[in-house]
Structure formats: structure tokens, C-alpha cells
Design a protein around this motif. Sequence first.
Motif, PDB file in Angstrom:
ATOM      1  N   CYS A  86      39.349  31.418  48.612  1.00  0.00           N
ATOM      2  CA  CYS A  86      38.957  32.792  47.951  1.00  0.00           C
ATOM      3  C   CYS A  86      39.357  34.333  48.575  1.00  0.00           C
ATOM      4  O   CYS A  86      39.038  34.541  47.756  1.00  0.00           O
ATOM      5  N   CYS A 104      38.951  27.663  46.552  1.00  0.00           N
ATOM      6  CA  CYS A 104      38.480  29.243  45.401  1.00  0.00           C
ATOM      7  C   CYS A 104      38.355  27.567  44.488  1.00  0.00           C
ATOM      8  O   CYS A 104      39.465  27.657  43.690  1.00  0.00           O
ATOM      9  N   ALA A 105      37.260  28.368  43.366  1.00  0.00           N
ATOM     10  CA  ALA A 105      37.492  27.241  42.271  1.00  0.00           C
ATOM     11  C   ALA A 105      37.884  28.589  40.684  1.00  0.00           C
ATOM     12  O   ALA A 105      37.839  28.146  39.863  1.00  0.00           O
ATOM     13  N   GLY A 106      37.467  29.948  41.226  1.00  0.00           N
ATOM     14  CA  GLY A 106      38.211  30.685  40.412  1.00  0.00           C
ATOM     15  C   GLY A 106      39.824  30.333  40.228  1.00  0.00           C
ATOM     16  O   GLY A 106      40.332  31.690  39.560  1.00  0.00           O
ATOM     17  N   TRP A 149      31.629  31.538  47.023  1.00  0.00           N
ATOM     18  CA  TRP A 149      32.248  31.916  45.823  1.00  0.00           C
ATOM     19  C   TRP A 149      31.151  32.607  45.073  1.00  0.00           C
ATOM     20  O   TRP A 149      31.360  33.748  44.172  1.00  0.00           O
ATOM     21  N   CYS A 184      33.161  36.180  45.383  1.00  0.00           N
ATOM     22  CA  CYS A 184      34.580  36.046  45.308  1.00  0.00           C
ATOM     23  C   CYS A 184      34.842  36.512  43.741  1.00  0.00           C
ATOM     24  O   CYS A 184      34.272  35.801  42.611  1.00  0.00           O
ATOM     25  N   CYS A 189      36.192  33.624  41.101  1.00  0.00           N
ATOM     26  CA  CYS A 189      35.182  32.173  40.848  1.00  0.00           C
ATOM     27  C   CYS A 189      33.899  33.110  40.129  1.00  0.00           C
ATOM     28  O   CYS A 189      33.148  32.105  38.780  1.00  0.00           O
TER      29      CYS A 189
HETATM   30 ZN    ZN Z   1      36.483  31.823  44.849  1.00  0.00          ZN
END
Ligand code: ZN
Length: 670
Positions: free
Chosen positions: A196, A215-217, A253, A256, A259
Amino acid sequence: GPHVPQKGISVIKIWPHSKKMKVEEYSLNIKNDSIIIFSGTNEGAIRGIQTLRQLFVDEFHSQEKRDTWQLPIVTIKDAPKFKHRGLLLDCSRHFFEKEVIKKYIDLLAFYKMNVLHWHLTEDQGWRIAIDKYPKLTETGAWRTELDSSKYGGFYTKEEIKEIVAYAQERHITVIPEIELPGHSQAAIAAYPHLSCTGEQVDVANDWGVFKEIYCAGNDSVFIFLEDVLTEVMELFPSEYIHIGGDEAPKFRWEHCPKCQKRVKDENLKNEHDLQSYFISRIEKFLNKNGRQLIGWDEILEGGLSENATVQSWRGMEGGITAANSGHDAIMSPTSHAYFDYDLKAIDLEKVYNFNPIPAELATDKQHYIIGGECNMWTEHVPDEANLDSKVFPRILAMSEVLWSYPEKRNYEEFYNRVQYHYPILKNKGVSYGEETIPVTYFLKPSPSGSYLSLKSAHPSITLKHRFNCETCDTNFIDYNETIKVNKTGSLQIQPYKNEKKYGELIELPFSHHLAVNSTVTYNTKYSDYYTAGGIEGLIDSKLGSLDFRDGSWQGFSGDNAEITLDLGTIQEVSTISTNYYQYNNSWIFLPKEVQYSVSSDGEHYINFDSILPKKPAEERGQFIEQFTSAFETIKIRYIKIKAVNIKNVPDWHEAAGSEAWIFMDEIIVK
Ligand code: ZN
Ligand code: ACM
């Protein structure tokens, strides 16, 4: 093979074409003049051959005795209860060479297990070569230890192909585990843009759960993971790919923007949903490529993706939830299947008593439990000998649990058979460990001292002991009766088996003091997992050791420890002290303050002293600190102790925000 068959045997026949048999089913017939294995598949035939190999007991495996060995005349009809019978081998925390992996594949085959769950990526090391991302192994496979030495290693693609082929010949499936979104710090150290913050971090050189996760975004994270998984699928033909999913702290997260944007854009409620989004996206990719996803039970949080199989580790609940919602589950709970735990927690008998089918699961849901695994995490397993001693003999129990039906199992009978396997294991170069801890003890505090009785695990194990203190000078003596401990020092116990030392010297530290066997009342509740044996635990004169799982420590999670002590009568007191443990990797911290107040009547208390910790929360490693108040003698009967918890794991910590623990033992009053 090299075997010389029993005199008179003229036919050895393997017939893997029997129409009615299931995949791993076989029958083995040993008669006076023939050995015949029937099965429906090569897999079944291989399992039958292993049974035959196991019947070649001690005598066969020893050069001197080989002339005298004989096979029994038997008819065996056999099929496994579960189709998934695995060993997880963590090659990331410590690295094991190709030859060790092959040895384990041989041993899995010998014990009719069929899955090697190969844990290849972690915070502390990335172990699989990926052509498109060379830094994963150039950087991510190597960590700098606290003493500045380099540690690491990885498997080349050639080595992996060799291992997979070796396993295939033995009908063992190798399931790779590529951890996401957590346990990924080694990958982030190699490619910081995957996190992130994008900040450079090192490959972790300590154990724990770390806050740097993918990072999930950021879509480039998914491109990276799909590229990696594509190369992984080229190497591993397994139906299943394990993607981890456990222990992913949501701290990054939460802070971020990318995210948070993803949460909003995808109409997600929170970071658990975001984890679910992450896993589902990976699952779709795997499914599109004809593969199935396995993840640890955290993948249930925020909703299970469509076809996922759940590996239940935090107890059986994850597996139950999965089965009840029509998903397959693999059982490997910490209670029975964690072979990194010591024998005190999980011994041979405990593993043998494991039942992967939970009692509360409805009959029509039980088929969703496809099997189990023993989990061999290697934080504290530096080499092959140590690995062997943890896996063996316990895996023999697991292999039987996963193969046979509970109603057929009998521990005593199993135990006797296990004894025949030690020469075989020795012959195979396995440095097997012990079956159980050689001695257990029971402590009964009394005002004049604590009564300690010892029990050896088996009649063949005898015990010698002595008390070691400044004024003691005792030789070891045979243990035959309860020992009264009324001094400060250390009780040493040495177990023996067949006149030889059996296991390490055991040291139990004691402090004799005024509060032994006093009455304690709790104003806060200690954890069910760390009870120190219950309400007498803090005043039994036995001190907690540097092993926080030794059963002597009392844990308080996210809460203060508030305790009132009644000495029974007015006493002359000149010191009050309490011991605390710190191991911040495991979220155990010293209290930020310990307050003592005293009273002679139990109603009017004087705030007497307040002690601050000497070592900071940041201090690494495992240590004990005594919070002592020493003074001119006072006459009191009641003491209140309040150990103030820092409550949440601090921001600088990998697990920032989680509930912090206080570990306490003992309360010493003199
Ligand atoms: Zn992230
Ligand atoms: C696990 O032990 N974190 C799966």
C-alpha cells in the motif's frame, strides 16, 4: 526392488485393473506361495505395495537379521477414509534442500499419505523461481539475520519439476502454497510497489504476523499475482492451488486511499469484504485456468468465494462453517495437527485421538470434510534432524487417523505397532523424536510449601531428581514419592529409559514465599488458553519459565490483570513482587504500570506503590521482568495488584491495533 522374497513364493502379481475398486482401494493377499495385489488403479496398487513394504518389518530392514524375516499369511482389503491426507511443509521460515523434500515424499508414500502441501512463500523468504520476476528470488529468497549473516535459498524450476515428477511416481500430489494477501513481505521487499505504501522493506528476519501485505486497490498487484500463478500452474499439475489467506492484518488497507477507493467502488462494507474481494478475484483466475482454490479459514471472513476449499486451522469451526455452506474442507486444527507445537501440547496419543469429522456436523454434511493435514511450520525448526524429530513419530498417528475409520482405532495396539517402526525409520535416516513428554507433574500448594508429584509417561521411564539452590547440595535421587518444595531454587528432573537419559534435563523454578496458597480473587478474567492451571496458578510457588507455553503463565488479553490476595492472617511483609513476560512478536507485553495497594481489614486500602517497566515495549526477544516493591516491614493481610495493560499492540508493531496480552506468574510476597 532388492528384496529377496520369502522362500517358496513363486508368484508376485499386481493387477491394477479391478473394475469395482475405488481410486486408492486395494486388496493384498499373501499366501504360502504367492503375493497378489488387486486394485482399480495404479494409485491403489501403490498403496497396497506400501502395506506390503510395511509388513517387511525390523528383520527385513536390518542386514544382520534379514535371513530370518518372514511375511505373515494375510488377506487385507483396504481403502482410505479420507481422500486428502497431507503434510504441510514450511520451506520458507527455514529452507530445506531438494533431497530433504524427496526423503519426505518417500516417507509420505510409505505411510500412505497422498499430499505434500508445500509452503513456498512467506514474510521471511520467497522460495520458488519465477522467470518474469527474478527479484523474487534474487532479493526475496534471502534475509539478513539479527547477527548480520545471510540466510536463504530457493528452488529452481528444474528442481521443482524434478520434485513434482518424483512425487507423481509415488502418487503424491504436491500442492503449492503462494501466500496472499498477507505473509508476503519477502515479495514486497523485492517489489515494493506491491504494498500500500510502496516503501522499501526488508525480507523479515523475525517471526510473527506483519502488517505489510499486498495492496488490494492496485491492479498491478493482481497482474503480478496472475503472472506468478501462471508460472506456478505450469510447474504444478495439481487440481488445487493453495493461496494462503491467513493472518492478513488490515491496518495498511484501512489507511490506503487505493484500498479505500476499491471498497467504495465495489460497494464493500469493510476490509474483511475487501479480503473476500481479493480472494474471489484470484479464485476466478484459478478457476478459469481449470484449478481449484484452497485457503486458510480466514477466507470465510467477508464471505467465501464460490468454489473454495477451506483449510481449518483455528479450531474446527472454519471447516464446519464451510461444510454447512456446501464447501469442501480440510481439517488441520492447532489442537491436534500443529507439529511445530511441542509434545506437551500435542503428543502421539493426542494426534491419534484426532477426528477430522466434528461431532456437531450433520451426517449429510460430513462428506464435505475431504481430509486433513499435519502442519509443519518451521520457525523453530532450523535443520533436517530437528524437522524429523517433530514430524516423527507423530505423522504415523496422523496417517492412521486419515486412512482408517475411528471405530477401528485403538491407541495401545497402535503404540505397539509404532515400536516396530523405529528400526525402519532409523534405516531410512529419520531422526525421530519422542512420543510424549516423559514426565508430567501435579502441584498442590500449602502454606508450608508446595507438594509436587511426578508421573512418568510410561512404566519404562524412570525419574531422578534433585533440588538445586544456593544452600542445597543434593545429588540426584530416584523419584518414588511426592516431593515437598519449601525453598527457593530449581527442581531438576532427569528421565531415563533403559538406563539411558531420555530427553533433556527438566528444570522447574520455585520461589517459596508468604503468599503460597493464599486466597486470590480476580476482578478481571484470565484467558482460557493461558490459565497457569487455574486460580492457584499465581500462588503455587512455581515460577513461569522462559517458555511462555510452559503452563505456568496466566494470560490477560486486551485487559488489565486485577487481583486481590488474602494472606489469611495479618503478616509482616517487606516485599511484594510480580513477574511478567514480554515477547512482543507474540503480542505479549509488560504492563505499562503495576499498582500495589494494601489493607489490613480488606476494606480500607492504601495505594502503596506504583512500578513502571524497566524495559520498553519495543524490546525484542523473550524475557521476564519482576515488578518489585521493597520497603520497611509492614503488617498487612490483603494486597491488591493492578497490572495495567497497554491494551492495543502499538502502531510501530506489525500487528498494530490487535489486543495486547499481559502474561503473569507469580505473585511473590516476602
Ligand atoms: Zn492499498
Ligand atoms: C496458520 O497457521 N497461520 C495457517
